[in-house]
Write an enzyme that holds these catalytic residues in place. Structure first.
Site, PDB file in Angstrom:
ATOM      1  N   ARG A  56     -20.791 -58.559  16.865  1.00 17.50           N
ATOM      2  CA  ARG A  56     -20.002 -58.081  15.701  1.00 17.50           C
ATOM      3  C   ARG A  56     -20.139 -56.565  15.562  1.00 17.50           C
ATOM      4  O   ARG A  56     -19.174 -55.860  15.339  1.00 17.50           O
ATOM      5  CB  ARG A  56     -20.474 -58.732  14.389  1.00 17.50           C
ATOM      6  CG  ARG A  56     -20.683 -60.227  14.383  1.00 17.50           C
ATOM      7  CD  ARG A  56     -19.392 -60.947  14.030  1.00 17.50           C
ATOM      8  NE  ARG A  56     -18.466 -60.984  15.134  1.00 17.50           N
ATOM      9  CZ  ARG A  56     -18.589 -61.763  16.215  1.00 17.50           C
ATOM     10  NH1 ARG A  56     -19.609 -62.589  16.342  1.00 17.50           N
ATOM     11  NH2 ARG A  56     -17.701 -61.723  17.190  1.00 17.50           N
ATOM     12  N   GLN A  86     -15.673 -58.759   0.718  1.00 19.26           N
ATOM     13  CA  GLN A  86     -16.561 -59.727   1.369  1.00 19.26           C
ATOM     14  C   GLN A  86     -16.799 -59.306   2.817  1.00 19.26           C
ATOM     15  O   GLN A  86     -17.534 -59.961   3.534  1.00 19.26           O
ATOM     16  CB  GLN A  86     -15.903 -61.113   1.354  1.00 19.26           C
ATOM     17  CG  GLN A  86     -15.655 -61.641  -0.041  1.00 19.26           C
ATOM     18  CD  GLN A  86     -14.703 -62.824  -0.024  1.00 19.26           C
ATOM     19  OE1 GLN A  86     -15.114 -63.982   0.063  1.00 19.26           O
ATOM     20  NE2 GLN A  86     -13.422 -62.550  -0.077  1.00 19.26           N
ATOM     21  N   ASN A  87     -16.146 -58.228   3.226  1.00 15.76           N
ATOM     22  CA  ASN A  87     -16.223 -57.822   4.629  1.00 15.76           C
ATOM     23  C   ASN A  87     -17.492 -57.016   4.910  1.00 15.76           C
ATOM     24  O   ASN A  87     -17.901 -56.194   4.097  1.00 15.76           O
ATOM     25  CB  ASN A  87     -14.993 -57.000   5.008  1.00 15.76           C
ATOM     26  CG  ASN A  87     -13.715 -57.814   4.855  1.00 15.76           C
ATOM     27  OD1 ASN A  87     -13.776 -59.041   4.760  1.00 15.76           O
ATOM     28  ND2 ASN A  87     -12.582 -57.156   4.825  1.00 15.76           N
ATOM     29  N   ASP A  89     -17.619 -55.094   7.622  1.00 13.12           N
ATOM     30  CA  ASP A  89     -17.224 -53.861   8.319  1.00 13.12           C
ATOM     31  C   ASP A  89     -17.150 -52.712   7.309  1.00 13.12           C
ATOM     32  O   ASP A  89     -17.222 -52.935   6.097  1.00 13.12           O
ATOM     33  CB  ASP A  89     -15.873 -54.048   9.033  1.00 13.12           C
ATOM     34  CG  ASP A  89     -14.713 -54.237   8.055  1.00 13.12           C
ATOM     35  OD1 ASP A  89     -14.419 -53.310   7.280  1.00 13.12           O
ATOM     36  OD2 ASP A  89     -14.086 -55.320   8.067  1.00 13.12           O
ATOM     37  N   HIS A 104     -21.176 -59.234   0.760  1.00 15.74           N
ATOM     38  CA  HIS A 104     -21.852 -59.979   1.830  1.00 15.74           C
ATOM     39  C   HIS A 104     -22.597 -59.069   2.797  1.00 15.74           C
ATOM     40  O   HIS A 104     -22.869 -59.451   3.934  1.00 15.74           O
ATOM     41  CB  HIS A 104     -20.831 -60.859   2.585  1.00 15.74           C
ATOM     42  CG  HIS A 104     -20.243 -61.939   1.732  1.00 15.74           C
ATOM     43  ND1 HIS A 104     -19.128 -62.653   2.072  1.00 15.74           N
ATOM     44  CD2 HIS A 104     -20.633 -62.428   0.528  1.00 15.74           C
ATOM     45  CE1 HIS A 104     -18.847 -63.537   1.119  1.00 15.74           C
ATOM     46  NE2 HIS A 104     -19.740 -63.409   0.174  1.00 15.74           N
ATOM     47  N   GLY A 182      -6.131 -60.811   1.464  1.00 14.26           N
ATOM     48  CA  GLY A 182      -6.709 -61.347   2.694  1.00 14.26           C
ATOM     49  C   GLY A 182      -7.969 -62.163   2.552  1.00 14.26           C
ATOM     50  O   GLY A 182      -8.877 -62.025   3.356  1.00 14.26           O
TER      51      GLY A 182
HETATM   52  N1  APR Z   1      -3.363 -59.779   6.338  1.00 15.43           N
HETATM   53  C1  APR Z   1      -3.777 -60.339   5.175  1.00 15.43           C
HETATM   54  N2  APR Z   1      -4.381 -61.543   5.131  1.00 15.43           N
HETATM   55  C2  APR Z   1      -4.550 -62.204   6.288  1.00 15.43           C
HETATM   56  C3  APR Z   1      -4.147 -61.676   7.529  1.00 15.43           C
HETATM   57  C4  APR Z   1      -3.529 -60.406   7.530  1.00 15.43           C
HETATM   58  N3  APR Z   1      -3.103 -59.832   8.659  1.00 15.43           N
HETATM   59  N4  APR Z   1      -4.472 -62.579   8.491  1.00 15.43           N
HETATM   60  C5  APR Z   1      -5.065 -63.610   7.875  1.00 15.43           C
HETATM   61  N5  APR Z   1      -5.112 -63.401   6.538  1.00 15.43           N
HETATM   62  C6  APR Z   1      -5.684 -64.224   5.477  1.00 15.43           C
HETATM   63  C7  APR Z   1      -5.684 -65.715   5.735  1.00 15.43           C
HETATM   64  O1  APR Z   1      -4.443 -66.301   5.370  1.00 15.43           O
HETATM   65  C8  APR Z   1      -6.830 -66.174   4.825  1.00 15.43           C
HETATM   66  O2  APR Z   1      -6.372 -66.444   3.517  1.00 15.43           O
HETATM   67  O3  APR Z   1      -7.036 -63.861   5.346  1.00 15.43           O
HETATM   68  C9  APR Z   1      -7.765 -64.958   4.818  1.00 15.43           C
HETATM   69  C10 APR Z   1      -9.007 -65.126   5.650  1.00 15.43           C
HETATM   70  O4  APR Z   1      -9.798 -66.134   5.110  1.00 15.43           O
HETATM   71  P1  APR Z   1     -11.269 -66.411   5.691  1.00 15.43           P
HETATM   72  O5  APR Z   1     -11.225 -66.436   7.178  1.00 15.43           O
HETATM   73  O6  APR Z   1     -11.796 -67.602   4.985  1.00 15.43           O
HETATM   74  O7  APR Z   1     -12.066 -65.072   5.282  1.00 15.43           O
HETATM   75  P2  APR Z   1     -12.744 -64.694   3.895  1.00 15.43           P
HETATM   76  O8  APR Z   1     -11.953 -65.237   2.749  1.00 15.43           O
HETATM   77  O9  APR Z   1     -13.012 -63.238   3.944  1.00 15.43           O
HETATM   78  O10 APR Z   1     -14.107 -65.474   4.002  1.00 15.43           O
HETATM   79  C11 APR Z   1     -15.104 -65.229   3.056  1.00 15.43           C
HETATM   80  O11 APR Z   1     -16.643 -66.485   4.329  1.00 15.43           O
HETATM   81  O12 APR Z   1     -17.575 -67.111   6.346  1.00 15.43           O
HETATM   82  C12 APR Z   1     -17.717 -66.317   5.247  1.00 15.43           C
HETATM   83  O13 APR Z   1     -19.084 -64.474   5.057  1.00 15.43           O
HETATM   84  C13 APR Z   1     -17.824 -64.857   5.546  1.00 15.43           C
HETATM   85  O14 APR Z   1     -17.141 -63.003   4.136  1.00 15.43           O
HETATM   86  C14 APR Z   1     -16.721 -64.214   4.729  1.00 15.43           C
HETATM   87  C15 APR Z   1     -16.453 -65.267   3.673  1.00 15.43           C
END
Ligand code: APR
Length: 241
Positions: A56, A86-87, A89, A104, A182
């Site tokens: 990562r 939550q990112n 990066d 996170h 996102g």
């Molecule tokens: N632009 C905007 N949103 C997007 C894009 C994009 N190009 N591509 C995907 N998405 C959306 C998806 O539709 C989804 O709703 O981003 C979201 C990603 O969801 P997750 O993968 O569940 O990520 P996240 O919500 O950040 O997860 C939260 O879960 O596993 C843990 O610690 C990890 O911080 C993370 C937390």
């Protein structure tokens, strides 16, 4: 218009080349969460966990802010913008955003393995060491304070999230607009945060596949972050400047 809170998840950085977690081809398809993102995984196999975060770390070093990060930075030079992400990066910071809360953790920091979030609930046994690092953490990288193994500064499943509750209560009544972008809002505290800011008058949510069941009262904009965030930023600037 004064204060704007922007709450983001993995989708914000997807177009920078960082995979999301739960989409098709997402990160969790290739790994077992229990192995690489829990305290138990760490206790079982530290090398595996460190290998995962080294990947990562190196991957994120190659990525650049996308149009959404840059638009948020632009917005923050006109309004008081607080990014809660939550990112792990640092693309928002790289784009020039000043106030970013990492719920996170951050990939470019490491901390003692007996940091508050993993150690037993006994103050004598906890260590608060946490520092920036230029390279991925390796076995044998020891805490300069207590000599225990260092680990990535990432909040794992089952660990406490640094919610900054006092500050949240301080700002909630001052927020003029809230933008979610996102996130699937499936991991604590995402859905709670969306509810916490429920009384904010202007609420937007940008996602190509929005979690409609938690978006009551939001203006939902279906689309990707790099497409739709700059458009929304332009609208807010035109409306409130
Ligand atoms: N632009 C905007 N949103 C997007 C894009 C994009 N190009 N591509 C995907 N998405 C959306 C998806 O539709 C989804 O709703 O981003 C979201 C990603 O969801 P997750 O993968 O569940 O990520 P996240 O919500 O950040 O997860 C939260 O879960 O596993 C843990 O610690 C990890 O911080 C993370 C937390």
């Amino acid at each position: 218009m004064g204060k704007i809170v922007i709450f983001s998840g993995a989708g914000l950085s997807a177009e920078s080349g960082i995979p999301t977690f739960r989409d098709a081809g997402g990160l969790w398809e290739g790994y077992r969460i229990e192995d690489v993102a829990t305290p138990f995984g760490w206790i079982r196999n530290k090398q595996l966990v460190l290998d995962f975060y080294e990947e990562r770390f190196l991957q994120m070093q190659k990525c650049k802010p996308n149009a959404a990060h840059l638009a948020i930075a632009d917005l923050s030079s006109y309004f008081d913008v607080i990014c809660i992400t939550q990112n792990i990066d640092t693309l928002l910071e790289q784009a020039g955003v000043k106030e970013v809360w990492h719920l996170h953790g951050r990939i470019d920091y490491h901390k003692c393995e007996w940091h508050y979030s993993i150690g037993p609930i006994d103050a004598d046994w906890q260590c608060d060491y946490r520092a920036a690092t230029r390279s991925p953490t390796q076995i044998g990288d020891l805490c300069p304070k207590c000599n225990r193994q260092l680990r990535p500064d990432v909040v794992w499943f089952g660990e406490a999230v640094d919610m900054r509750t006092d500050r949240l209560y301080e700002i909630v009544s001052q927020v003029d607009a809230f933008i979610g972008v996102g996130t699937s809002a499936t991991v604590y505290p995402a859905a709670n945060l969306l509810r916490f800011f429920g009384d904010v008058k202007e609420k937007y949510f940008i996602d190509p596949n929005p979690a409609y069941d938690v978006l009551n009262g939001f203006t939902v904009i279906e689309g990707t972050a790099a497409q739709k965030v700059p458009e929304l930023v332009a609208v807010l600037k035109a409306k409130y400047q």
